[in-house]
Scaffold this active site. Structure first.
Site, PDB file in Angstrom:
ATOM      1  N   GLU A 212      -7.086  11.715  -4.674  1.00  0.00           N
ATOM      2  CA  GLU A 212      -6.245  11.868  -5.870  1.00  0.00           C
ATOM      3  C   GLU A 212      -5.957  10.463  -6.373  1.00  0.00           C
ATOM      4  O   GLU A 212      -5.152   9.739  -5.780  1.00  0.00           O
ATOM      5  CB  GLU A 212      -4.930  12.577  -5.501  1.00  0.00           C
ATOM      6  CG  GLU A 212      -5.098  13.968  -4.912  1.00  0.00           C
ATOM      7  CD  GLU A 212      -5.607  14.972  -5.936  1.00  0.00           C
ATOM      8  OE1 GLU A 212      -5.420  14.771  -7.139  1.00  0.00           O
ATOM      9  OE2 GLU A 212      -6.233  15.958  -5.497  1.00  0.00           O
TER      10      GLU A 212
ATOM     11  N   CYS B 158       0.775   8.848 -11.715  1.00  0.00           N
ATOM     12  CA  CYS B 158      -0.644   8.850 -12.058  1.00  0.00           C
ATOM     13  C   CYS B 158      -0.904   9.560 -13.381  1.00  0.00           C
ATOM     14  O   CYS B 158      -1.911   9.305 -14.024  1.00  0.00           O
ATOM     15  CB  CYS B 158      -1.423   9.518 -10.933  1.00  0.00           C
ATOM     16  SG  CYS B 158      -0.622  11.000 -10.377  1.00  0.00           S
TER      17      CYS B 158
ATOM     18  N   ASN C 280       4.634   5.789  -4.895  1.00  0.00           N
ATOM     19  CA  ASN C 280       5.400   6.191  -6.078  1.00  0.00           C
ATOM     20  C   ASN C 280       6.093   7.548  -5.979  1.00  0.00           C
ATOM     21  O   ASN C 280       7.060   7.776  -6.693  1.00  0.00           O
ATOM     22  CB  ASN C 280       4.523   6.097  -7.339  1.00  0.00           C
ATOM     23  CG  ASN C 280       3.317   6.995  -7.279  1.00  0.00           C
ATOM     24  OD1 ASN C 280       2.818   7.308  -6.210  1.00  0.00           O
ATOM     25  ND2 ASN C 280       2.847   7.423  -8.430  1.00  0.00           N
TER      26      ASN C 280
END
Ligand code: NAD
Length: 476
Positions: A249, A284, A153
């Protein structure tokens, strides 16, 4: 028309393999390139090259600084090309892709600066009985070979957040970018070599997570894994790598609380809505759950619908497009199914809910309940849920009611409430009067619970990517 073929970077060589996989334009579906798939032997050789570079050719600090600064300059000179690469391989709207390149450049510059600041500290051991005549201090040393595994992304800036601090700290890297969008990483590597990075310090192996990723997890010469991606894969990496270091992450279903005393309610609406739909919700820290005080609930929905109706959806290469396609039609269909399931369970579509292929129009849901997938899981699509509340504590508890804990947004004019939120919200970051998706690239960034362990941001990543070594000298 001949198709571009990209190889794997193994030591000094871009090596093509007989097996390739296509990377497609996420809007037109045309094939952008054929990318060489790494075999188990390629992965092993890439790790050998990284290990040899790390052992044999220590890069002095000012050399690391110079390479990272030079790379930043070269990115600057090629930023339109890099932005279009992101648009095409990832489907991100051009304006968001340009912003990503700008951020990636800053991540490199900040990492270059951090290379010059790596330092240990004196340890006052004389403060213990019998330690006279001794002096002790720590030094920070690179961990060695680092494996970086990255998602689709943010194919430029999230790769930058691993590669630049790892090099700043003096490590050698084997990078596996997302197989859905690996070209930005390949270009970053080409530019780093042009900037003077000696061969072996950055190696790229391409392929799927299940194969190439798995080969990497099995290679015991790798000292640390730095991963950005989904929680499921993060857990797999942690359980596969024994006592080696990991930094993870992972995802989030970001909550944002808009209290009735927010300093500028219109601004809060604009931030929550645009940040819920930016990058098609595929970030995110995208705004997903919005808890709004009941006094402003109806105005909030009206404002949100008005903003969403003005967002242009379509070809991401056009200047005025705000939402391009999602990463695949399959991903858009999954999000559409979640919307439909929520509707069957009683949710109302206040706006959107329409899908055309991989394009999912911005969608606003109301009358949702905590157990609906669009609320309790990471939707990772342009879908926001607006929920009313009466008591602010109730909203904070609802925000915490999640397996994730990356970042949360909270809008209020009250200093007391802001401080209460900072303490009560169980997240890696609490953003007051901006949305959960706020990120300055130098700040510590990372979550709690299923959102991961370890922090990124150049200073913090350099800490993760170095070991503290104690040195004790007996002065006789
Ligand atoms: P993903 O987990 O599917 O893939 C990420 C990377 O892991 C890819 O390179 C993939 O090939 C690799 N991978 C997959 N299976 C693997 C395995 N078994 N072993 C080793 N590697 C494997 O994630 P994605 O769909 O690319 O990205 C979306 C996810 O990333 C979302 O959950 C999002 O929240 C998260 N994300 C988190 C952050 C953050 O900073 N916290 C930033 C961006 C994205």
């Amino acid at each position: 028309m001949s198709i571009l073929v990209y190889g794997n970077l193994i030591g000094r060589q871009w090596r093509e393999s007989s097996e390739t996989f296509p990377v497609v334009h996420k809007y037109s579906n045309e094939i952008l390139a054929a990318v060489s798939k790494s075999s188990r032997e390629d992965v092993a050789e890439a790790v050998s090259c990284a290990a040899a570079a790390f052992r044999g050719h220590k890069l002095p600090v000012m050399k690391r600084y110079g390479i990272l600064r030079k790379a930043a300059e070269l990115f600057e000179a090629r930023k339109e090309e890099l932005a279009f690469t992101i648009v095409r391989e990832c489907g991100k709207a051009l304006r968001d892709a340009r912003a990503e390149v700008e951020r990636g450049i800053q991540t490199f510059i900040a990492s270059a600066e951090e290379a010059k600041r790596i330092a240990g500290k004196e340890v006052p051991i004389q403060g213990q009985p019998g330690q006279e005549g001794k002096i002790a201090f720590t030094i920070r040393v690179p961990v060695g070979v680092i494996c970086a595994i990255t998602p689709f992304n943010f194919p430029f800036n999230l790769v930058a957040h691993k590669v630049a601090p790892a090099l700043a700290a003096g490590n050698a890297i084997v990078l596996k970018p997302s197989e859905l969008a690996p070209i930005s990483a390949v270009k970053m590597a080409e530019i780093l070599l042009e900037a003077g990075l000696p061969p072996g310090f950055l190696n790229i192996v391409n392929g799927s997570g299940e194969e190439t990723g798995q080969y990497l997890l099995e290679d015991e010469r790798i000292a640390m894994y730095t991963f950005t991606g989904s929680a499921g894969v993060g857990k797999h990496i942690k359980s596969s790598t024994g006592i080696r270091k990991v930094s993870l992450e992972l995802g989030n279903n970001s909550p944002n609380i808009v209290h009735k005393d927010a300093p500028d309610i219109e601004k809060a609406i604009r931030l929550c809505v645009t940040r819920g739909f930016a990058n098609n919700g595929q970030a995110c820290i995208s705004v997903q759950r919005i808890y709004v005080h009941r006094d402003i609930y109806h105005d909030f929905i009206e404002g949100a619908v008005s903003i969403a109706s003005q967002l242009k959806v379509g070809n991401p290469e056009l200047e005025d497009t705000l939402l391009g396609p999602m990463i695949s039609e399959k991903a858009a269909m999954r999000a559409e199914e979640w919307i439909q399931e929520a509707v069957q369970q009683g949710a109302r579509v206040a706006f959107g809910g329409v899908r055309e292929g991989a394009l999912l129009h911005p969608t606003i849901l109301t009358e949702v309940t905590p157990d609906m997938k669009v609320v309790c899981q990471e939707v990772f699509a342009p879908v926001i849920c607006i929920v009313p509340y009466d008591e602010v504590e109730e909203a904070m508890d609802a925000a915490n009611h999640s397996s994730y804990g990356l970042q949360a947004g909270f809008f209020t004019s009250s200093l007391q409430l802001a401080l209460k939120a900072a303490q009560r919200l169980e997240f890696g970051g609490v953003i007051i009067n901006d949305a959960s998706s706020y990120r300055a690239d130098i700040m510590p960034y990372g979550g709690v619970k299923d959102s991961g362990i370890g922090k990124e941001g150049p200073y913090y990543a350099v800490q993760e990517m170095t070991e503290e070594r104690i040195v004790v000298i007996d002065m006789g």
